[in-house]
Design an enzyme around this catalytic site. Sequence first.
Site, PDB file in Angstrom:
ATOM      1  CG  ASP A 290     -22.337  -5.705 -33.397  1.00 25.11           C
ATOM      2  OD1 ASP A 290     -21.673  -6.045 -32.395  1.00 25.11           O
ATOM      3  OD2 ASP A 290     -22.499  -6.435 -34.387  1.00 25.11           O
TER       4      ASP A 290
ATOM      5  CG  HIS B  63       0.407  -3.752   4.002  1.00 25.43           C
ATOM      6  ND1 HIS B  63      -0.920  -3.463   4.234  1.00 25.43           N
ATOM      7  CD2 HIS B  63       1.070  -3.292   5.096  1.00 25.43           C
ATOM      8  CE1 HIS B  63      -1.043  -2.859   5.409  1.00 25.43           C
ATOM      9  NE2 HIS B  63       0.170  -2.748   5.958  1.00 25.43           N
ATOM     10  CD  GLU B  64       4.459  -4.180   6.530  1.00 26.28           C
ATOM     11  OE1 GLU B  64       5.009  -3.121   6.888  1.00 26.28           O
ATOM     12  OE2 GLU B  64       3.433  -4.626   7.092  1.00 26.28           O
TER      13      GLU B  64
ATOM     14  CG  HIS C  10       3.442   1.000   5.726  1.00 19.47           C
ATOM     15  ND1 HIS C  10       2.376   1.876   5.796  1.00 19.47           N
ATOM     16  CD2 HIS C  10       2.968  -0.194   6.183  1.00 19.47           C
ATOM     17  CE1 HIS C  10       1.312   1.246   6.278  1.00 19.47           C
ATOM     18  NE2 HIS C  10       1.645  -0.012   6.511  1.00 19.47           N
TER      19      HIS C  10
END
Length: 412
Positions: free
Chosen positions: A209, A22-23, A26
């Site tokens: 199939d 997450h960081e 950024h």
Amino acid sequence: MLAYIIGVVLFALGICVSIALHEAGHMWTAKKFGMQVRRYFVGFGPTLFSFRRGETEYGVKAVPLGGFCDIAGMTALDEVKPEEAKRAMWRYPVWKRTVVLAAGSGMHFLIGFLVLLVMAGSLGLPNLDGDPKVQAVSECVRDVQDREQLAEFDEQACGPGDPAPAKEAGLRSGDVITAVDGEPVADIGETTSLVQERAGPTPITVERDGNTVETVVDVERIQRPNLDDAAVEEGAPETVTVGMIGVGFAQYLQYSAAEAAPATVLFTGDMFHRTWNALLRLPERIPLVVEAIFGAERDPNTPVSVVGASRLGGETVQHGMWEIFLLLLASLNFFVGIFNLLPLLPLDGGHIAVTWYERARDWLRKLRGKAAGGPVDYSKLSAVTMVVIIIGGGFVLLTVTADIVNPIRLTD
């Protein structure tokens, strides 16, 4: 017990990796646009180690429950050194700041998607639509008098005279039942209901199939426990006689390499919808969490903390439920990603809202022939921010307490 501990550790590690990415989202986007990133750290508290590469200091702190990416000039309260002024974040176009702020949630969405993509081609994705796809064909069907016998049925050996309707009719794993006795079926519930009403030779249509195959299955009438507790309490018999053919339906659907990506996209869209609805219902679940803390039965639909999620992760590994482990990890990432975009400070969504407020304000000022205003003074928003922090902290405290004293369990 060892498997449980391994599961808890693995899930907690998955959460830590998600936070770190997450960081990193950024950081990577900020660097791409030329903003100055001062620090990138995983965790909080005392620094365990750090190193500098270029203008950025990278490091790990003692408490692995978060992280941060320090971008120069993210808000007007941020003190910017003279050499950083030209690259302060608030000087960049709104769309670039929005991308940087949203990149953290974007990483959560990417992680969730990749986890589901791996599942699609290996363990399979949950059969949410209830497609009547045959996963297993039983060696026999037989009477079962109580729920305990029913739970242990798969472990019982079939006798020489026990009927095996589906097996004898040639049904196979992978067949998708499309009609029972001429009536089209769309899901497992419809299929099961129609079969339970039948007896003796019954036409069943399956897709195999890519081809339509017609077969006749000799539906066997057998006794099974009545699973409707309310009906039993009102005097209904404890066992009922129903028609059965001896098939198990797929709870998870596997996909080929070519099918995996489209199936994952569709499933991801469904998860976004479910996660958003769960988020809207969050306030009404809080009283149930409080009740659970004081001894009431814990509703499995109540929110959990990182502690509760990790405990569930441990249980899934302990019982070999890796598909649920991965699904929990993907679900958590989608939830955090969406929650983080809510327009509330100090969430990233709150910073995005302020950024676009500045844009709208400056547009209106321009129409009136005025110069653009400066960055929003975040100190004026401190009271609102503090309220959100207090409410968020209270929510975390409640869920952690409930997950310790009355946790949600996958099995009894």
